[in-house]
Write an enzyme that holds these catalytic residues in place. Structure first.
Site, PDB file in Angstrom:
ATOM      1  N   HIS A 498       0.831  -1.208   0.000  1.00 15.60           N
ATOM      2  CA  HIS A 498       0.000   0.000   0.000  1.00 15.60           C
ATOM      3  C   HIS A 498       0.868   1.262   0.000  1.00 15.60           C
ATOM      4  O   HIS A 498       0.732   2.132  -0.864  1.00 15.60           O
ATOM      5  CB  HIS A 498      -0.919  -0.011   1.225  1.00 15.60           C
ATOM      6  CG  HIS A 498      -1.769   1.208   1.360  1.00 15.60           C
ATOM      7  ND1 HIS A 498      -3.100   1.234   1.016  1.00 15.60           N
ATOM      8  CD2 HIS A 498      -1.476   2.469   1.781  1.00 15.60           C
ATOM      9  CE1 HIS A 498      -3.591   2.450   1.214  1.00 15.60           C
ATOM     10  NE2 HIS A 498      -2.626   3.219   1.687  1.00 15.60           N
ATOM     11  N   GLU A 499       1.760   1.348   0.965  1.00 14.85           N
ATOM     12  CA  GLU A 499       2.580   2.560   1.070  1.00 14.85           C
ATOM     13  C   GLU A 499       3.479   2.721  -0.145  1.00 14.85           C
ATOM     14  O   GLU A 499       3.758   3.835  -0.586  1.00 14.85           O
ATOM     15  CB  GLU A 499       3.406   2.538   2.360  1.00 14.85           C
ATOM     16  CG  GLU A 499       2.584   2.583   3.639  1.00 14.85           C
ATOM     17  CD  GLU A 499       1.543   3.696   3.657  1.00 14.85           C
ATOM     18  OE1 GLU A 499       1.789   4.753   3.053  1.00 14.85           O
ATOM     19  OE2 GLU A 499       0.463   3.489   4.263  1.00 14.85           O
ATOM     20  N   HIS A 505       3.528   6.720  -6.904  1.00 12.49           N
ATOM     21  CA  HIS A 505       2.829   7.922  -7.378  1.00 12.49           C
ATOM     22  C   HIS A 505       3.755   9.135  -7.253  1.00 12.49           C
ATOM     23  O   HIS A 505       3.760  10.030  -8.104  1.00 12.49           O
ATOM     24  CB  HIS A 505       1.559   8.106  -6.543  1.00 12.49           C
ATOM     25  CG  HIS A 505       0.493   8.942  -7.174  1.00 12.49           C
ATOM     26  ND1 HIS A 505      -0.612   9.365  -6.477  1.00 12.49           N
ATOM     27  CD2 HIS A 505       0.339   9.447  -8.420  1.00 12.49           C
ATOM     28  CE1 HIS A 505      -1.391  10.089  -7.275  1.00 12.49           C
ATOM     29  NE2 HIS A 505      -0.833  10.152  -8.456  1.00 12.49           N
TER      30      HIS A 505
HETATM   31 ZN   LIG Z   1      -2.709   5.335   1.983  1.00 11.88          ZN
END
Ligand SMILES: [Zn+2]
Length: 712
Positions: A498-499, A505
């Site tokens: 997730h991180e 991004h």
């Molecule tokens: Zn997040």
């Protein structure tokens, strides 16, 4: 998947992300020997943590604010007519010292704090808020931005520059820059009233939650709790100078201990304590405050030219309107509630088989669903963890998936200074071998680290400033004893993916202007790339590459893998229903027009849930209106739907990958080029649709939640 969005957001990225940088000399009083004085000379302008001392932050932050304000004032006072270059580009370049100092300060204040840094944080908080206002309420500056905005059709700007102008203009207008002086005074008064009431709500909620704790002197009432939990309850009573045992309340409606407490009367009492915490007609009753808050927010929206608070808040979001968010949530309700009903039936069967002789109530749900879970899906952590050794998960899982999708590779650099010995740094190279970014990871739990996990940046990518991204991930994974391997749970594995999705991004950012660059986009889009990246954790070609026994290197047995997959759909009807109910309440409160009368919260809540087909006896909302701290005390008013919205996007996006051959370079490169590299440089809904070939839909979300067969 409700994680740490808060930590990411609390980085006051509006100030930091929006107005950056230039090369005016720092304030004369600022000591040139301060390590923030000049840009870092390290690779990628990485912060020189080997030289930075705790006492360097505060003078650098203050000098940085002063420098930025003088730069902004110089732009506002420029006698020449406004041009895109002398106004917008100049604003983008302003505040570089401030940005350098704050970026380094944020990481140590959040992940490695101490009393000196805490004091700086407390002292600077009000100054940072005032700093933002000083920029956005600068009338001369706004006049220049507005004049450019009005000429935008004739300025011949490229799309990204046009977006910068639009986003900046919008931010000023949404802060009230367009109002008459008289209305600005009204706005200021409303802002103060709202802020005072919001603080009063938070103070009452804190006290109510503390007072609402369940207290008993009868140890047998706590049957079902472990010895350690009972000892903790005794300790909690002692620290409150009370006799017996105390079960403190958590912020949500459901309480974790309800899964273990076997005495039904105790469960009911604890649940009622939670449910009524702020509705006891005492000093901590918040009902009057929230009714007034809703009304004041509606009035402020009206003053700013919007039909309601939600319309104002969603104006710059991907969803754009409350109607779009409501339509999306409506589409989730039938599937979620039908699945919850089916889960409720399974639970009732267990109750009946045990001759319970009662109908399932909210305080029974977790106790019996835990029995269903153990029978059907039990995942034993001790069995699973030996297959998830942290370094293996990182390099052969997280990095491997990114390499397969995007062609990037990672090389550890031990020469870059770090703020704590547990921090590791990797240089990230693009497929063509060119340097792309620096990635720091700080995974282990520490006593002086905030809870949860988050991503942030030291350096934002910008072509204008000539900077490449320097990003980091922080988490709270268990640290092994020296010499032992770091074995983690599958939930921790998911956190790492997730991180790292947020990190990608940031690292793929490829934009001109720093304020449009990277992961900081808008609330209902931010969690999309991170939640999307979670999908690769279970993708067979990735999973099989990292899930290997740390001693024998044997792959995880198929039966165990199947259990992990199956567990992902457990109790999802309940979980989604309680979330949607809370998000609907938020939206109903915040679509009230200014003309609406002051509401009676209980009646309003009941009506709102009924109208949305969410008034269910066994499935209460995750937060009741009167203790919904995200929307009354925090930044999430009319924004709680964003968690679910981002989930729709991530599942819909993953569906596209599945339909197009899954984990391939072609798919990854296309996603990177059309979405991940673009930050906030375009309309996010259009950006998404252009990549996806259509608007997002809820079907994949219902499928991955295991709700598909329940229709909608
Ligand atoms: Zn997040």
């Amino acid at each position: 998947m409700l994680k740490h969005i808060t930590a990411f957001i609390t980085c006051s990225a509006i100030v930091l992300g929006t107005i950056h940088a230039p090369a005016v000399a720092a304030d004369a009083k600022f000591d040139p020997s301060n390590p923030f004085y000049a840009p870092s000379t390290l690779p990628f302008h990485a912060p020189p943590f080997d030289k930075i001392k705790d006492e360097d932050y505060q003078p650098a932050i203050e000098a940085g604010m002063a420098e930025q304000l003088s730069e902004i004032q110089a732009i506002a006072d420029n006698p020449a007519a406004a041009t895109f270059d002398n106004t917008m580009v100049a604003m983008e370049k302003a505040g570089q010292l401030f940005q350098r100092a704050m970026a380094a300060f944020r990481v140590v204040a959040g992940a490695n704090t101490n009393p000196v840094l805490q004091k700086v944080r407390t002292e600077e908080a009000p100054k940072l808020a005032a700093h933002r206002d000083a920029i956005y309420l600068n009338a001369k500056l706004f006049a220049r931005v507005a004049s450019l905005y009005q000429q935008r059709a004739t300025l011949k700007l490229d799309p990204e520059s046009l977006r910068l102008l639009g986003v900046t203009y919008d931010m000023f207008v949404r802060s009230g820059a367009n109002l008459s002086e008289a209305d600005k005074t009204k706005l200021k008064k409303l802002n103060e009233e709202i802020s005072t009431l919001s603080n009063a709500f938070s103070t009452k909620l804190l006290a109510a939650t503390k007072d609402g704790a369940y207290l008993t002197t009868d140890k047998s009432a706590l049957a079902g709790l472990s010895d350690a939990q009972i000892a903790a309850a005794a300790q909690a009573a002692q620290s409150r100078k009370q006799e017996g045992y105390v079960l403190p309340l958590q912020n949500t409606t459901q309480q974790p201990d309800l899964a273990s407490l076997s005495v039904r009367a105790t469960r009911e009492a604890l649940f009622e304590k939670s449910w009524d915490r702020t509705e006891r007609s005492d000093a901590n009753d918040t009902r009057d405050d929230i009714a007034h808050l809703a009304q004041l927010r509606a009035r402020r929206a009206q003053l700013l030219g919007y039909p309601n608070h939600a319309a104002w808040k969603l104006g710059d979001q991907m969803a754009k309107t409350p109607e779009a968010a409501l339509k999306f949530m409506d589409a989730l309700v039938p599937g979620a509630t039908a699945k919850a009903a089916s889960e409720g039936k399974d639970i009732q069967d267990v109750i009946d088989a045990q001759k319970g002789g009662f109908t399932l109530q909210p305080w029974d749900w977790n106790f019996y669903s835990e029995q269903v879970r153990k029978a059907k899906y039990d995942l034993n952590d001790a069995e699973v963890k030996p297959y998830f050794e942290l370094n293996n998960v990182l390099e052969n899982g997280v990095f491997y998936a990114a390499n397969q999708l995007y062609g990037i590779s990672f090389k550890e650099r031990r020469d870059i200074p770090v703020y704590h010995p547990d921090v590791r740094v990797f240089e990230v190279s693009d497929a063509d071998g060119k340097p792309l970014a620096l990635f720091y990871c700080d995974y282990f739990k520490r006593d002086n680290k905030n809870g949860g996990a988050w991503m942030d940046v030291f350096v934002n990518q910008s072509k204008l400033l000539g900077t490449k991204p320097v990003v980091y991930n922080v988490a709270n994974l268990p640290k092994p004893a020296p010499g032992d391997p770091a074995l983690i749970s599958f939930s921790d594995v998911t956190t790492m993916f997730h991180e790292f999705g947020h990190a990608l991004h940031g690292m793929f950012a490829n934009t001109e202007y720093p304020s449009l660059s990277g992961a900081w986009t808008v609330q209902d889009f931010i969690e999309f790339p991170s939640q999307f990246n979670e999908h690769w954790a279970l993708y067979p070609a990735v999973f099989n590459h990292y899930a290997k026994h740390y001693k024998t290197n044997a792959p995880m047995p198929a039966e165990l893998v199947a259990k992990i997959r199956k567990a992902a759909t457990f109790n999802q009807g309940y979980k989604l229903t309680e979330l949607v109910a809370a998000a609907e309440l938020d939206m109903q409160w915040h679509t009230l027009p200014a003309s609406a009368p002051l509401q009676q919260p209980d009646a309003f809540e009941k009506q709102a849930l009924e109208k949305m087909h969410l008034l269910l006896s066994a499935v209460p909302p995750r937060y009741r209106s009167s203790y919904f701290s995200h929307i009354w005390g925090g930044d999430y008013s009319a924004g709680y739907y964003a968690y679910l919205w981002a989930e729709m996007l991530d599942d819909d996006a993953y569906q596209w990958f599945e339909d197009h051959g899954g984990l391939t370079r072609a798919n990854g490169d296309r996603f990177r080029q059309m979405v991940l590299s673009r930050g906030n440089t375009g309309d996010l809904a259009k950006m998404y649709a252009a990549w996806r070939g259509k608007d997002p839909s809820v079907e994949p979300m219902l499928k991955y939640r295991g709700l598909q067969e329940f229709g909608h």
